[in-house]
Design an enzyme around this catalytic site. Structure first.
Site, PDB file in Angstrom:
ATOM      1  N   ARG A 221       0.946  -1.174   0.074  1.00  3.55           N
ATOM      2  CA  ARG A 221      -0.105   0.074   0.066  1.00  3.55           C
ATOM      3  C   ARG A 221       0.882   1.162   0.109  1.00  3.55           C
ATOM      4  NH1 ARG A 221      -3.434  -2.906  -1.542  1.00  3.55           N
ATOM      5  NH2 ARG A 221      -5.341  -3.255  -0.529  1.00  3.55           N
ATOM      6  N   HIS A 269      -1.175   0.319  -9.704  1.00  2.24           N
ATOM      7  CA  HIS A 269      -1.767  -0.743  -8.908  1.00  2.24           C
ATOM      8  C   HIS A 269      -2.193  -1.815  -9.408  1.00  2.24           C
ATOM      9  CE1 HIS A 269      -3.867  -0.932  -4.561  1.00  2.24           C
ATOM     10  NE2 HIS A 269      -3.735  -2.322  -5.229  1.00  2.24           N
TER      11      HIS A 269
HETATM   12  P1  NAP Z   1      -1.524 -11.890   4.704  1.00  2.00           P
HETATM   13  O1  NAP Z   1      -1.600 -13.083   4.141  1.00  2.00           O
HETATM   14  O2  NAP Z   1      -2.444 -11.338   5.604  1.00  2.00           O
HETATM   15  O3  NAP Z   1       0.001 -11.641   5.166  1.00  2.00           O
HETATM   16  C1  NAP Z   1       0.435 -10.515   5.995  1.00  2.00           C
HETATM   17  C2  NAP Z   1       1.859 -10.838   6.503  1.00  2.00           C
HETATM   18  O4  NAP Z   1       2.179  -9.552   6.948  1.00  2.00           O
HETATM   19  C3  NAP Z   1       1.801 -11.837   7.605  1.00  2.00           C
HETATM   20  O5  NAP Z   1       2.883 -12.336   7.259  1.00  2.00           O
HETATM   21  C4  NAP Z   1       1.910 -10.947   8.682  1.00  2.00           C
HETATM   22  O6  NAP Z   1       2.795 -11.888   9.879  1.00  2.00           O
HETATM   23  C5  NAP Z   1       2.969  -9.869   8.232  1.00  2.00           C
HETATM   24  N1  NAP Z   1       2.800  -8.649   9.284  1.00  2.00           N
HETATM   25  C6  NAP Z   1       1.414  -7.908   9.534  1.00  2.00           C
HETATM   26  N2  NAP Z   1       1.875  -7.006  10.318  1.00  2.00           N
HETATM   27  C7  NAP Z   1       3.173  -7.095  10.739  1.00  2.00           C
HETATM   28  C8  NAP Z   1       3.873  -6.370  11.537  1.00  2.00           C
HETATM   29  N3  NAP Z   1       3.418  -5.420  12.087  1.00  2.00           N
HETATM   30  N4  NAP Z   1       5.451  -6.664  11.625  1.00  2.00           N
HETATM   31  C9  NAP Z   1       5.794  -7.695  10.852  1.00  2.00           C
HETATM   32  N5  NAP Z   1       5.007  -8.412   9.839  1.00  2.00           N
HETATM   33  C10 NAP Z   1       3.695  -8.008   9.856  1.00  2.00           C
HETATM   34  O7  NAP Z   1      -1.570 -10.737   3.494  1.00  2.00           O
HETATM   35  P2  NAP Z   1      -1.448 -11.024   1.797  1.00  2.00           P
HETATM   36  O8  NAP Z   1      -2.416 -11.602   1.332  1.00  2.00           O
HETATM   37  O9  NAP Z   1      -0.100 -11.527   1.697  1.00  2.00           O
HETATM   38  O10 NAP Z   1      -1.450  -9.632   1.381  1.00  2.00           O
HETATM   39  C11 NAP Z   1      -0.402  -8.750   1.862  1.00  2.00           C
HETATM   40  C12 NAP Z   1      -0.874  -7.241   1.224  1.00  2.00           C
HETATM   41  O11 NAP Z   1      -0.660  -7.135  -0.232  1.00  2.00           O
HETATM   42  C13 NAP Z   1      -2.475  -6.796   1.438  1.00  2.00           C
HETATM   43  O12 NAP Z   1      -2.660  -6.523   2.582  1.00  2.00           O
HETATM   44  C14 NAP Z   1      -2.134  -5.598   0.182  1.00  2.00           C
HETATM   45  O13 NAP Z   1      -2.241  -4.620   1.038  1.00  2.00           O
HETATM   46  C15 NAP Z   1      -1.272  -5.923  -0.581  1.00  2.00           C
HETATM   47  N6  NAP Z   1      -1.728  -6.437  -1.957  1.00  2.00           N
HETATM   48  C16 NAP Z   1      -1.444  -5.597  -3.064  1.00  2.00           C
HETATM   49  C17 NAP Z   1      -1.859  -5.728  -4.300  1.00  2.00           C
HETATM   50  C18 NAP Z   1      -1.553  -4.996  -5.707  1.00  2.00           C
HETATM   51  O14 NAP Z   1      -1.807  -5.346  -6.695  1.00  2.00           O
HETATM   52  N7  NAP Z   1      -0.514  -3.978  -5.323  1.00  2.00           N
HETATM   53  C19 NAP Z   1      -2.584  -7.047  -4.244  1.00  2.00           C
HETATM   54  C20 NAP Z   1      -2.992  -7.827  -3.526  1.00  2.00           C
HETATM   55  C21 NAP Z   1      -2.433  -7.470  -2.123  1.00  2.00           C
HETATM   56  P3  NAP Z   1       2.262 -13.100  10.553  1.00  2.00           P
HETATM   57  O15 NAP Z   1       2.459 -14.063   9.545  1.00  2.00           O
HETATM   58  O16 NAP Z   1       2.835 -13.165  11.744  1.00  2.00           O
HETATM   59  O17 NAP Z   1       0.558 -12.581  10.837  1.00  2.00           O
HETATM   60  C1  GLV Z   2      -5.387  -5.073  -3.857  1.00  2.00           C
HETATM   61  O1  GLV Z   2      -4.603  -4.099  -3.779  1.00  2.00           O
HETATM   62  C2  GLV Z   2      -5.712  -5.976  -3.028  1.00  2.00           C
HETATM   63  O2  GLV Z   2      -5.668  -5.747  -1.795  1.00  2.00           O
HETATM   64  O3  GLV Z   2      -6.112  -7.129  -3.492  1.00  2.00           O
END
Ligand code: NAP
Ligand code: GLV
Length: 306
Positions: A221, A269
């Site tokens: 983000r 994005h």
């Molecule tokens: P997720 O499965 O919830 O994984 C989040 C990871 O971040 C987990 O490993 C978590 O640790 C870690 N984390 C959270 N808070 C933390 C902190 N304070 N310190 C250290 N580590 C921390 O999320 P995801 O599905 O992988 O997605 C991640 C992010 O990608 C989304 O939230 C979104 O903002 C972004 N995204 C972007 C796009 C794009 O097109 N650019 C698309 C999709 C998603 P734990 O494992 O210990 O819980």
């Molecule tokens: C896109 O940014 C998502 O959070 O899926």
């Protein structure tokens, strides 16, 4: 069963058609203010009024992995929020990050500039051992990206909130291990959720701890990054470049310095798009599980904020 659809940025008709085909027993309509309360909702960045009008909805399905547009609203603490769990996004994210990493590592950006000038010249091969890749966030997307990067034989490090063991990844956890993780990283990938703890985490202090010649890939983000700090570290040559997919203001305003900065690559994005068929199938399957009283994955913890 009633399902309310409230998604800014998404064309409603194809989603309604997909959801109706997957859940023929449900009445599925686009939300309008004052509409009767629904049992479930499918949303992206809904207004506060949507939440206020139906506080007892059984579950709210977010059409994305990141739920920050929801968690910034005032939510009833019992409201079940469900994020998209991969749904075809992790492989796209792996493509994006590997592309940005290899474009930088192999200096394809230089070759692209050379070609424009009709110039035939070689860059010296670089050692991948000198380009350790540190991934912030080892969740659904971060772990898939780590696996893809490891396939190209870069050293891979990962940082998460709770301790983890991931094959081929040197894992670090918590604030105490962040300095060591950063000091051993040259290419930093941000795949954290946006929460009160992670807002502004890519700043002058953290980015200065990366190895000299560091490179930043922010695909999480825009609010993770302190924009002026990045520019300062690029201009002082501590950082070699950045690939940015997300921004504090989207669309990135015309005239923003990122558009023209020679060391920054901007994309709109688009790193991992929400795919309709996969998302509809996942949401429909979860609604059916909830109706049968079964547990589902991907439920957001209101306290953690992701
Ligand atoms: P997720 O499965 O919830 O994984 C989040 C990871 O971040 C987990 O490993 C978590 O640790 C870690 N984390 C959270 N808070 C933390 C902190 N304070 N310190 C250290 N580590 C921390 O999320 P995801 O599905 O992988 O997605 C991640 C992010 O990608 C989304 O939230 C979104 O903002 C972004 N995204 C972007 C796009 C794009 O097109 N650019 C698309 C999709 C998603 P734990 O494992 O210990 O819980
Ligand atoms: C896109 O940014 C998502 O959070 O899926």
């Amino acid at each position: 069963m009633k399902i309310s659809f409230c998604c800014t940025d998404f064309k409603a008709e194809p989603w309604l058609a997909g959801l109706r085909a997957a859940l023929p027993q449900a009445e599925i309509e686009v939300w309008t203010p004052g509409a009767p309360a629904a049992d479930y909702a499918v949303v992206w960045a809904p207004p506060q009024a949507f939440i206020d009008e139906q506080p007892n909805i059984k579950a709210v399905f977010n059409l994305g992995a990141g739920v920050d547009a929801l968690t910034q609203l005032k939510l009833p603490p019992q409201m079940k929020l469900v994020r998209l769990d991969d749904a075809g996004m992790s492989v796209q994210m792996a493509e994006y990050v590997v592309h940005a990493l290899i474009r930088h590592f192999r200096e394809f950006d230089h070759y692209e500039r050379d070609v424009v000038q009709g110039k035939w010249s070689y860059r010296r091969p670089r050692l991948r051992e000198e380009f350790p890749v540190g991934i912030m966030g080892l969740g659904v997307l971060g772990q898939r990206v780590a696996q893809a990067v490891a396939q190209f034989e870069f050293p891979v490090l990962g940082w998460s909130r709770s301790p983890k063991t991931v094959d081929g990844v040197r894992c670090f956890a918590g604030a105490a291990q962040l300095p060591e993780f950063l000091a051993e990283t040259k290419v930093l990938v941000c795949l954290l959720p946006l929460t009160t703890e992670t807002q502004g985490i890519l700043n002058r202090t953290t980015l200065a701890q990366l190895q000299p010649g560091g490179y930043v890939i922010n695909v999480a983000r825009g609010a993770h990054l302190v924009e002026e700090d990045l520019i300062e570290l690029l201009d002082s040559d501590h950082l070699a470049g950045a690939a940015l997919d997300v921004f504090r203001q989207e669309p990135l305003p015309a005239g923003h310095p990122f558009w023209r900065h020679p060391k920054i690559t901007v994309t709109p994005h688009t790193a991992a798009r929400t795919l309709r068929d996969e998302s509809v199938a996942q949401i429909a399957q979860k609604i059916m599980r909830l109706e049968r009283g079964e547990p589902i994955a991907g439920v957001v913890d209101h306290i953690r904020g992701y």
